[in-house]
Scaffold this active site. Structure first.
Site, PDB file in Angstrom:
ATOM      1  N   GLU A   9       0.802  -1.232   0.000  1.00 28.51           N
ATOM      2  CA  GLU A   9       0.000   0.000   0.000  1.00 28.51           C
ATOM      3  C   GLU A   9       0.830   1.275   0.000  1.00 28.51           C
ATOM      4  O   GLU A   9       0.460   2.259  -0.618  1.00 28.51           O
ATOM      5  CB  GLU A   9      -0.948   0.004   1.211  1.00 28.51           C
ATOM      6  CG  GLU A   9      -2.066  -1.020   1.087  1.00 28.51           C
ATOM      7  CD  GLU A   9      -3.014  -0.965   2.275  1.00 28.51           C
ATOM      8  OE1 GLU A   9      -3.380   0.135   2.683  1.00 28.51           O
ATOM      9  OE2 GLU A   9      -3.376  -2.025   2.789  1.00 28.51           O
ATOM     10  N   ASP A  82      -2.678  -4.492   3.501  1.00 31.16           N
ATOM     11  CA  ASP A  82      -2.780  -4.742   4.947  1.00 31.16           C
ATOM     12  C   ASP A  82      -3.681  -5.927   5.276  1.00 31.16           C
ATOM     13  O   ASP A  82      -4.641  -6.223   4.545  1.00 31.16           O
ATOM     14  CB  ASP A  82      -3.314  -3.488   5.652  1.00 31.16           C
ATOM     15  CG  ASP A  82      -2.265  -2.388   5.741  1.00 31.16           C
ATOM     16  OD1 ASP A  82      -1.074  -2.688   5.534  1.00 31.16           O
ATOM     17  OD2 ASP A  82      -2.642  -1.233   6.001  1.00 31.16           O
ATOM     18  N   ASP A  84      -6.353  -6.757   6.841  1.00 35.34           N
ATOM     19  CA  ASP A  84      -7.672  -6.486   7.414  1.00 35.34           C
ATOM     20  C   ASP A  84      -8.671  -6.352   6.276  1.00 35.34           C
ATOM     21  O   ASP A  84      -8.330  -6.546   5.105  1.00 35.34           O
ATOM     22  CB  ASP A  84      -7.645  -5.226   8.297  1.00 35.34           C
ATOM     23  CG  ASP A  84      -7.109  -3.995   7.559  1.00 35.34           C
ATOM     24  OD1 ASP A  84      -7.058  -4.012   6.305  1.00 35.34           O
ATOM     25  OD2 ASP A  84      -6.748  -3.012   8.238  1.00 35.34           O
ATOM     26  N   GLU A  86     -10.103  -3.757   4.940  1.00 36.60           N
ATOM     27  CA  GLU A  86      -9.758  -2.705   3.985  1.00 36.60           C
ATOM     28  C   GLU A  86      -8.651  -3.176   3.049  1.00 36.60           C
ATOM     29  O   GLU A  86      -8.690  -2.948   1.837  1.00 36.60           O
ATOM     30  CB  GLU A  86      -9.319  -1.441   4.741  1.00 36.60           C
ATOM     31  CG  GLU A  86      -9.496  -0.148   3.970  1.00 36.60           C
ATOM     32  CD  GLU A  86     -10.949   0.245   3.803  1.00 36.60           C
ATOM     33  OE1 GLU A  86     -11.250   0.937   2.805  1.00 36.60           O
ATOM     34  OE2 GLU A  86     -11.789  -0.142   4.642  1.00 36.60           O
ATOM     35  N   TYR A 298       1.296  -5.335  13.212  1.00 34.21           N
ATOM     36  CA  TYR A 298       0.218  -4.523  12.633  1.00 34.21           C
ATOM     37  C   TYR A 298      -0.599  -3.853  13.726  1.00 34.21           C
ATOM     38  O   TYR A 298      -0.989  -4.497  14.713  1.00 34.21           O
ATOM     39  CB  TYR A 298      -0.673  -5.393  11.755  1.00 34.21           C
ATOM     40  CG  TYR A 298      -1.640  -4.604  10.912  1.00 34.21           C
ATOM     41  CD1 TYR A 298      -1.196  -3.603  10.071  1.00 34.21           C
ATOM     42  CD2 TYR A 298      -3.004  -4.871  10.958  1.00 34.21           C
ATOM     43  CE1 TYR A 298      -2.078  -2.869   9.286  1.00 34.21           C
ATOM     44  CE2 TYR A 298      -3.900  -4.163  10.170  1.00 34.21           C
ATOM     45  CZ  TYR A 298      -3.417  -3.150   9.341  1.00 34.21           C
ATOM     46  OH  TYR A 298      -4.303  -2.431   8.575  1.00 34.21           O
ATOM     47  N   ARG A 300      -3.621  -2.225  13.652  1.00 32.94           N
ATOM     48  CA  ARG A 300      -5.093  -2.189  13.644  1.00 32.94           C
ATOM     49  C   ARG A 300      -5.581  -3.602  13.952  1.00 32.94           C
ATOM     50  O   ARG A 300      -5.720  -4.431  13.059  1.00 32.94           O
ATOM     51  CB  ARG A 300      -5.624  -1.685  12.309  1.00 32.94           C
ATOM     52  CG  ARG A 300      -5.260  -0.236  12.027  1.00 32.94           C
ATOM     53  CD  ARG A 300      -5.867   0.287  10.747  1.00 32.94           C
ATOM     54  NE  ARG A 300      -5.425   1.659  10.491  1.00 32.94           N
ATOM     55  CZ  ARG A 300      -4.370   1.997   9.769  1.00 32.94           C
ATOM     56  NH1 ARG A 300      -3.633   1.029   9.199  1.00 32.94           N
ATOM     57  NH2 ARG A 300      -4.028   3.251   9.591  1.00 32.94           N
ATOM     58  N   HIS A 344      -5.189 -12.473  13.769  1.00 36.41           N
ATOM     59  CA  HIS A 344      -4.355 -11.313  14.071  1.00 36.41           C
ATOM     60  C   HIS A 344      -3.589 -11.513  15.370  1.00 36.41           C
ATOM     61  O   HIS A 344      -3.886 -12.402  16.167  1.00 36.41           O
ATOM     62  CB  HIS A 344      -5.220 -10.063  14.183  1.00 36.41           C
ATOM     63  CG  HIS A 344      -5.663  -9.534  12.861  1.00 36.41           C
ATOM     64  ND1 HIS A 344      -6.161  -8.272  12.694  1.00 36.41           N
ATOM     65  CD2 HIS A 344      -5.671 -10.099  11.626  1.00 36.41           C
ATOM     66  CE1 HIS A 344      -6.462  -8.076  11.420  1.00 36.41           C
ATOM     67  NE2 HIS A 344      -6.189  -9.174  10.765  1.00 36.41           N
TER      68      HIS A 344
END
Length: 696
Positions: A9, A82, A84, A86, A298, A300, A344
């Site tokens: 990203e 990432d 997740d 998104e 990570y 989030r 996660h």
């Protein structure tokens, strides 16, 4: 030789990852999303099952061409956005833009940017998780439907430029509801009584706890005087002595919400700043000889899971620095709450052996402060429990029960490294008695004095950014990735302002929330919003089709929207007229609310666009020229205090001026507050006279 294109990203992440890969790999950045719903229209087909219309984001055409060209020249494309929802959606959009087959294993995922993690991810490519993509699509479509249909209603009924959002409106409601509670609060008087006692072993303090077996409630001075008179005729004698061992477990390593809260408490970072710094630590920084390395996992996440390799490193460090007593019998894992993503990990250092001290001079001051917080929290989470010895001494004086408490840490365990912070509202006023105090049942005590004190009950505290994050998490409002941007949005839209770290609703925010409460109760209902988040989780798990979730939400919303259009009349916000005259046209200027607080504007807009800052006097005079000091705002919106005679006088202070000058040298004093006390401090470096202010 085959070539593989890896797309991440951000350029920072691309730079970090490329150093771990050989010449067969090319790493490029997508700069986030490349496709999205169009800004100029709804972009959701209401007639055809909420089908979204995605287009290339304006300004990204050149980048898309570059990625397509790189993909054509590669034998394999791996999408490494990432880990997740998104990130999964970004990978899915990239697949469409680059013409990749969704049946192929083009997706790789990693939770830390280290060489072992990247190499392990390359060995385990998978297909894009369409359930996770659908959960993100459902959220995006719902937010678009609410935002693009509710905001125009607010424009027509209140004023142009307003916005409403599915999560942001609930966040504003939380702040507004708290303000209503504060306004409705009726303070009540109460009194406390402390006995200063002398035993054979020394002095100590005891508080009045009960009267006739019930909690002591003294509501007036006359009631207190009656108690004092009654006690003066009685002897104090120890009725009971109890000792107890207490064990305290360490807090789990950070998740997104707890990191934002603790960084606010201990470092005074806003959620936005915390996440910005955490992003830098995650994406990787140049450590010199070691090269560019991601320093944390990570950021989030709502999972407290810890990898075994990380636990082994933590064990190695703890044993080498503190010894066997400081490590528990078994490595400590923590249980996740609710639907936390098991895949996660918690936020932790990528290497427990990379201590904060090793990074001094490499990281910026704030990067190092945040890294130290994360590192210490993780190390402490793997250490032994803290053991505290407590002592409770009761004195039954007639019908009055006094109690003294004391404690001492017998074995610090994890406290040797880290102790979790507390919000001011969580602070407990504890008497500082010594546990070495030697008292025994039946011992008679000498009463040195009785200290009575008047108090008044206080309303609930206003939210800070940290406590609002905690409330949103508790209520299930939003997800780890949405806390910081939501709080930033409600301030930038002018619905909420931050004063002295506290969040207050503006007049505009109150008007909007009152209207939404009446006509869109579901949108502002905490339980309804939390249930929707659970349904999005079900979509990610593959248990619910995303379009059905959208339909269940949108159907009643569309009915409420049509009814509101009919029922709501034009809401007129009357501007407060000031005595300040417009320099351009002579009209009396009016007070408006902007992103950084109130300002003066000409009522002749748009013919006259003149504006001026609105300065509120603070009740103190400038030490340079004696003109009144006023509240000002920096370009970033931070409050400071400056001379009203600017630019002729350039005096400024970041600290709130005290109302009176220093009694010693007559210079300006400023207010310094902590959780324990409030004091006035003289700004004259040769004086520095200090006055502790009694809180009323």
């Amino acid at each position: 030789m085959s070539k593989t294109l890896v797309i991440v990203e951000s350029p920072a992440k691309a730079k970090s990852i490329s150093k771990f890969l050989g010449s067969r790999y090319t790493v490029k950045a997508s700069m986030g999303h490349l496709r999205d719903l169009p800004k100029s229209q709804l972009g959701v087909d209401l007639e055809h099952d909420f089908e979204p219309k995605y287009i290339a984001i304006r300004g990204r055409g050149t980048l898309i061409k570059e990625l397509r060209l790189a993909a054509k020249g590669a034998d394999k494309v791996l999408l490494a956005s990432d880990p997740d929802r998104e990130g999964e959606a970004i990978a899915w959009h990239l697949s469409h833009l680059l013409g990749l087959d969704l049946n192929n294993k083009n997706r790789i995922e990693f939770h830390e940017i280290t060489k072992p993690a990247i190499q392990a991810a390359l060995k385990q490519p998978r297909q894009i998780d369409l359930n996770r993509v659908d959960a993100q699509q459902a959220r995006r479509v719902l937010d678009r439907l609410v935002g693009y249909q509710l905001s125009p209603l607010l424009w027509r009924k209140i004023k142009k430029g307003l916005s409403a959002g599915r999560v942001q409106s609930v966040a504003v409601r939380l702040v507004d509801d708290r303000e209503e509670q504060i306004r409705a609060f009726v303070s009540e008087e109460y009194w406390s009584l402390t006995a200063d006692l002398q035993s054979n072993g020394g002095k100590f303090l005891a508080k009045l706890l009960k009267v006739s077996g019930k909690k002591a409630v003294i509501a007036s001075r006359s009631e207190m005087e009656a108690v004092l008179n009654d006690l003066l005729a009685k002897d104090f004698q120890v009725s009971d002595v109890r000792t107890k061992e207490k064990k305290k477990l360490p807090a789990p390593p950070f998740i997104t919400s707890s990191l934002q809260q603790e960084a606010h408490r201990k470092l005074s970072f806003s959620p936005k700043r915390t996440m910005m710094l955490a992003q830098q630590l995650y994406e990787g920084l140049d450590l010199g000889k070691e090269g560019t390395v991601g320093l944390i996992t990570y950021m989030r996440t709502d999972s407290v899971k810890i990898a075994e390799t990380a636990q082994e490193e933590a064990k190695e460090w703890i044993l080498s620095h503190y010894g066997n007593d400081y490590y528990p019998p078994e490595p400590r894992q923590f249980a996740n709450k609710g639907r936390a993503q098991e895949a996660h990990e918690a936020i932790r250092p990528t290497s427990a052996l990379r201590t904060p001290d090793l990074l001094k001079g490499i990281l910026s001051r704030d990067q190092l402060r945040l890294y130290r917080l994360i590192w210490e929290r993780f190390i402490a989470s793997q250490m032994s429990v803290a053991i505290t010895d407590t002592l409770t001494v009761d004195m039954l004086v007639g019908v009055y029960l006094f109690r003294a408490n004391a404690s001492t840490v017998r074995f610090p365990g994890f406290l040797a490294v880290y102790e979790e912070g507390k919000d001011e509202v969580d602070q407990i006023d504890e008497e500082q008695n010594s546990l070495t105090l030697s008292v025994s049942p039946g011992e008679k005590l000498k009463l040195v004095k009785l200290q009575d004190k008047q108090h008044f009950t206080e309303p609930p505290a206003r939210f800070t950014e940290a406590s609002l994050v905690r409330k949103m998490e508790e209520e299930g409002i939003g997800r780890p990735s949405t806390y910081a941007p939501t709080i930033e949005t409600i301030q930038s839209r002018g619905y909420v302002v931050k004063e002295e770290k506290q969040l207050l609703p503006t007049e505009l925010g109150e008007i909007v929330i009152t209207l939404l409460k009446e006509h869109f109760p579901d949108i502002l209902n905490l339980e309804f919003t939390a249930n929707l988040e659970e349904k999005l989780d079900l979509v990610e798990e593959g248990s619910a089709p995303w379009k059905s979730v959208v339909e269940d939400y949108y159907t009643p919303f569309s009915v409420a929207l049509a009814q509101a259009e009919e029922k709501i009349g034009k809401v007129k916000i009357e501007d407060q007229v000031s005595e300040e005259l417009c320099d351009l046209c002579g009209r009396n200027m009016v007070i408006k609310m902007g992103r950084y607080g109130k300002f003066l504007a000409c009522p002749g807009f748009p013919e006259c666009r003149n504006t001026k800052p609105l300065f509120e006097e603070v009740g103190a005079n400038c030490p340079k020229c004696t003109k009144p000091l006023v509240i000002r705002r920096s370009k970033k919106g931070r409050k400071f205090y400056g001379c009203s005679g600017y630019p002729d006088c350039d005096f400024v202070s970041w600290e709130m001026p005290a109302p009176d000058p220093c009694p010693e040298c007559q210079q300006l004093m400023v207010i310094k507050s902590s959780k324990k006390e409030k004091k006035y401090v003289c700004t004259n470096p040769e004086c520095r006279h200090t006055i502790v202010v009694e809180e009323t």
